[in-house]
Design a protein around this motif. Structure first.
Motif, PDB file in Angstrom:
ATOM      1  N   MET A 199      61.452  -4.014 -14.496  1.00 51.33           N
ATOM      2  CA  MET A 199      61.769  -4.999 -13.465  1.00 51.33           C
ATOM      3  C   MET A 199      62.256  -4.353 -12.250  1.00 51.33           C
ATOM      4  O   MET A 199      62.233  -4.997 -11.041  1.00 51.33           O
ATOM      5  N   ALA A 200      62.190  -2.971 -12.273  1.00 53.58           N
ATOM      6  CA  ALA A 200      62.813  -2.196 -10.992  1.00 53.58           C
ATOM      7  C   ALA A 200      61.431  -1.908  -9.984  1.00 53.58           C
ATOM      8  O   ALA A 200      60.536  -1.226 -10.580  1.00 53.58           O
ATOM      9  N   ALA A 201      61.414  -2.285  -8.956  1.00 55.70           N
ATOM     10  CA  ALA A 201      60.208  -1.760  -8.022  1.00 55.70           C
ATOM     11  C   ALA A 201      60.064  -0.470  -7.815  1.00 55.70           C
ATOM     12  O   ALA A 201      58.995   0.106  -7.755  1.00 55.70           O
ATOM     13  N   ARG A 202      61.085   0.404  -8.001  1.00 56.85           N
ATOM     14  CA  ARG A 202      60.866   1.706  -7.659  1.00 56.85           C
ATOM     15  C   ARG A 202      60.377   2.562  -8.956  1.00 56.85           C
ATOM     16  O   ARG A 202      59.661   3.451  -8.556  1.00 56.85           O
ATOM     17  N   THR A 203      60.294   1.910 -10.100  1.00 51.01           N
ATOM     18  CA  THR A 203      59.615   2.459 -11.168  1.00 51.01           C
ATOM     19  C   THR A 203      58.377   2.388 -11.033  1.00 51.01           C
ATOM     20  O   THR A 203      57.422   3.308 -11.462  1.00 51.01           O
ATOM     21  N   HIS A 204      57.557   1.474 -10.101  1.00 55.97           N
ATOM     22  CA  HIS A 204      56.051   1.430  -9.826  1.00 55.97           C
ATOM     23  C   HIS A 204      55.287   1.966  -8.573  1.00 55.97           C
ATOM     24  O   HIS A 204      54.545   1.737  -8.403  1.00 55.97           O
ATOM     25  N   ALA A 205      56.473   2.507  -7.761  1.00 54.15           N
ATOM     26  CA  ALA A 205      56.018   2.977  -6.501  1.00 54.15           C
ATOM     27  C   ALA A 205      54.965   4.055  -6.833  1.00 54.15           C
ATOM     28  O   ALA A 205      54.929   4.927  -7.590  1.00 54.15           O
ATOM     29  N   SER A 206      54.037   3.494  -5.953  1.00 50.74           N
ATOM     30  CA  SER A 206      52.612   4.542  -6.095  1.00 50.74           C
ATOM     31  C   SER A 206      52.292   5.076  -4.639  1.00 50.74           C
ATOM     32  O   SER A 206      50.971   5.685  -4.508  1.00 50.74           O
ATOM     33  N   ARG A 229      66.855   0.605  -0.496  1.00 44.27           N
ATOM     34  CA  ARG A 229      66.923   2.448  -0.365  1.00 44.27           C
ATOM     35  C   ARG A 229      66.499   3.353  -1.337  1.00 44.27           C
ATOM     36  O   ARG A 229      65.685   4.167  -1.334  1.00 44.27           O
ATOM     37  N   ASP A 230      66.761   2.397  -2.943  1.00 48.92           N
ATOM     38  CA  ASP A 230      66.080   3.027  -3.953  1.00 48.92           C
ATOM     39  C   ASP A 230      64.591   2.947  -3.945  1.00 48.92           C
ATOM     40  O   ASP A 230      64.064   3.919  -4.154  1.00 48.92           O
ATOM     41  N   LEU A 231      63.920   1.877  -3.479  1.00 46.85           N
ATOM     42  CA  LEU A 231      62.590   1.944  -3.366  1.00 46.85           C
ATOM     43  C   LEU A 231      62.006   2.728  -2.295  1.00 46.85           C
ATOM     44  O   LEU A 231      60.917   3.292  -2.599  1.00 46.85           O
ATOM     45  N   ALA A 232      62.740   2.695  -1.088  1.00 42.07           N
ATOM     46  CA  ALA A 232      62.032   3.471  -0.318  1.00 42.07           C
ATOM     47  C   ALA A 232      62.073   4.866  -0.310  1.00 42.07           C
ATOM     48  O   ALA A 232      61.099   5.631  -0.291  1.00 42.07           O
ATOM     49  N   THR A 233      63.199   5.528  -1.103  1.00 37.86           N
ATOM     50  CA  THR A 233      63.242   6.765  -1.693  1.00 37.86           C
ATOM     51  C   THR A 233      61.940   7.145  -2.634  1.00 37.86           C
ATOM     52  O   THR A 233      61.398   8.066  -2.510  1.00 37.86           O
ATOM     53  N   ALA A 234      61.876   6.214  -3.546  1.00 37.80           N
ATOM     54  CA  ALA A 234      61.007   6.479  -4.603  1.00 37.80           C
ATOM     55  C   ALA A 234      59.343   6.328  -3.824  1.00 37.80           C
ATOM     56  O   ALA A 234      58.489   7.172  -4.144  1.00 37.80           O
ATOM     57  N   GLN A 235      59.102   5.596  -3.069  1.00 37.40           N
ATOM     58  CA  GLN A 235      57.975   5.671  -2.270  1.00 37.40           C
ATOM     59  C   GLN A 235      57.677   7.051  -1.487  1.00 37.40           C
ATOM     60  O   GLN A 235      56.691   7.516  -1.392  1.00 37.40           O
ATOM     61  N   ARG A 236      58.916   7.360  -0.963  1.00 38.37           N
ATOM     62  CA  ARG A 236      58.772   8.542  -0.161  1.00 38.37           C
ATOM     63  C   ARG A 236      58.286  10.011  -1.290  1.00 38.37           C
ATOM     64  O   ARG A 236      57.453  10.765  -0.979  1.00 38.37           O
ATOM     65  N   VAL A 237      58.957   9.984  -2.498  1.00 41.25           N
ATOM     66  CA  VAL A 237      58.607  10.902  -3.424  1.00 41.25           C
ATOM     67  C   VAL A 237      57.273  10.663  -3.841  1.00 41.25           C
ATOM     68  O   VAL A 237      56.530  11.636  -4.049  1.00 41.25           O
ATOM     69  N   ALA A 238      56.867   9.448  -3.749  1.00 44.59           N
ATOM     70  CA  ALA A 238      55.439   9.329  -4.220  1.00 44.59           C
ATOM     71  C   ALA A 238      54.371   9.519  -2.824  1.00 44.59           C
ATOM     72  O   ALA A 238      53.199   9.286  -3.363  1.00 44.59           O
ATOM     73  N   GLY A 239      54.823   9.788  -1.945  1.00 45.63           N
ATOM     74  CA  GLY A 239      53.812  10.274  -0.794  1.00 45.63           C
ATOM     75  C   GLY A 239      53.915   9.290   0.255  1.00 45.63           C
ATOM     76  O   GLY A 239      52.901   9.595   1.250  1.00 45.63           O
TER      77      GLY A 239
END
Length: 275
Positions: A199-206, A229-239
């Motif tokens: 259910m968390a968008a950050r899980t799917h950050a591509s 911010r959780d999602l933005a961080t996950a997206q940054r980690v994913a590039g």
């Protein structure tokens, strides 16, 4: 208007996909369509010209809230607006809501000759929008995602709603997130944890495979900016650095953020920049 549409759907009037005019008031042309067989799998379309903007309403995943005024406003700004309903947590548990959003996006894309729509979600609808945008190669289905107060990490909402100082809205958000998941993450084991993670968008950050996102909260929003911010961080980690988080003064939530002229103009400017 939504209750009228649901009644039409129940009677089978919209199941063929043929339009039904729902009002004749001045302003954009307004029609109703079904994108699936369930009574809530319907959308109200405002306008007939311009790029597609799909709206997913909020309401704790439990209420069918009214976005008609803002749908008209965006139509007046040059968009064809698809104010989209989806199955609530009383109709079906997760991931039915994501499947509804993806089905609606496919329907709209086909109607626009393969052109990807923009997506705007509010609160619980913002959670669905951010997941729809980040699930798989989200950029292949949407041009960009705006989310107002997105509950981008429902588990965070579940934790926050149990705090001693949690207000009524946070407590309700906890209850409804648990109802959406249909399990208790504190006691129901691995499969339950997997559902909450899904259910968390950050899980799917591509990263680069996802569309740009513009995520807005107020400083005292009962859905805090930490979700985005959780999602933005996950997206940054994913590039990817294309997820922008904005925090504005006050305590407005969801659609109420658009009452601020500065927010409204910024959202419109951001959407137009994705065209």
């Amino acid at each position: 208007m939504r209750r009228a549409l649901i009644a039409l759907l129940a009677s089978g009037a919209l199941l063929s996909g043929s339009p039904v005019a729902v009002e004749a008031a001045p302003g954009p042309v307004v029609k109703g369509y079904a994108y699936g067989q369930h009574a809530r799998q319907n959308m109200t379309v405002y306008g007939t010209k311009g790029p597609a903007l799909v709206i997913l309403h909020g309401g704790f995943w439990a209420d069918d809230t009214n976005w008609s005024d803002w749908a008209r406003w965006f139509a007046d700004q040059g968009f064809t607006v698809y104010d989209t309903d989806y199955r609530l947590n009383s109709d079906a548990h997760w991931n039915a809501q994501r499947e509804d959003a993806l089905a609606a996006l496919r329907w709209v894309t086909a109607r626009h000759g393969g052109q990807r729509p923009l997506l705007l979600g509010s609160s619980a609808g913002g959670q669905i929008a951010t997941v729809a945008g980040s699930y798989g190669a989200g950029a292949a289905r949407v041009r960009g995602v705006v989310s107002l107060s997105p509950v981008a990490t429902p588990y965070r909402a579940w934790v926050d709603g149990a705090r001693d100082d949690a207000g009524r809205d946070r407590r309700r958000l906890r209850r409804e997130a648990r109802r959406l998941a249909d399990c208790d993450p504190a006691r129901d084991g691995r499969l339950c944890w997997e559902r909450w993670a899904d259910m968390a968008a950050r899980t799917h950050a591509s990263g680069a495979e996802d569309p740009p996102m513009y995520l807005v909260h107020s400083a005292h929003d009962f859905v805090p900016a930490a979700h985005s911010r959780d999602l933005a961080t996950a997206q940054r980690v994913a590039g990817s650095s294309r997820t922008q988080v904005r925090v504005v003064p006050g305590a407005a939530h969801g659609a109420k953020l658009l009452d601020d002229r500065g927010v409204r103009r910024a959202v419109l400017r951001w959407l137009r920049a994705r065209l």
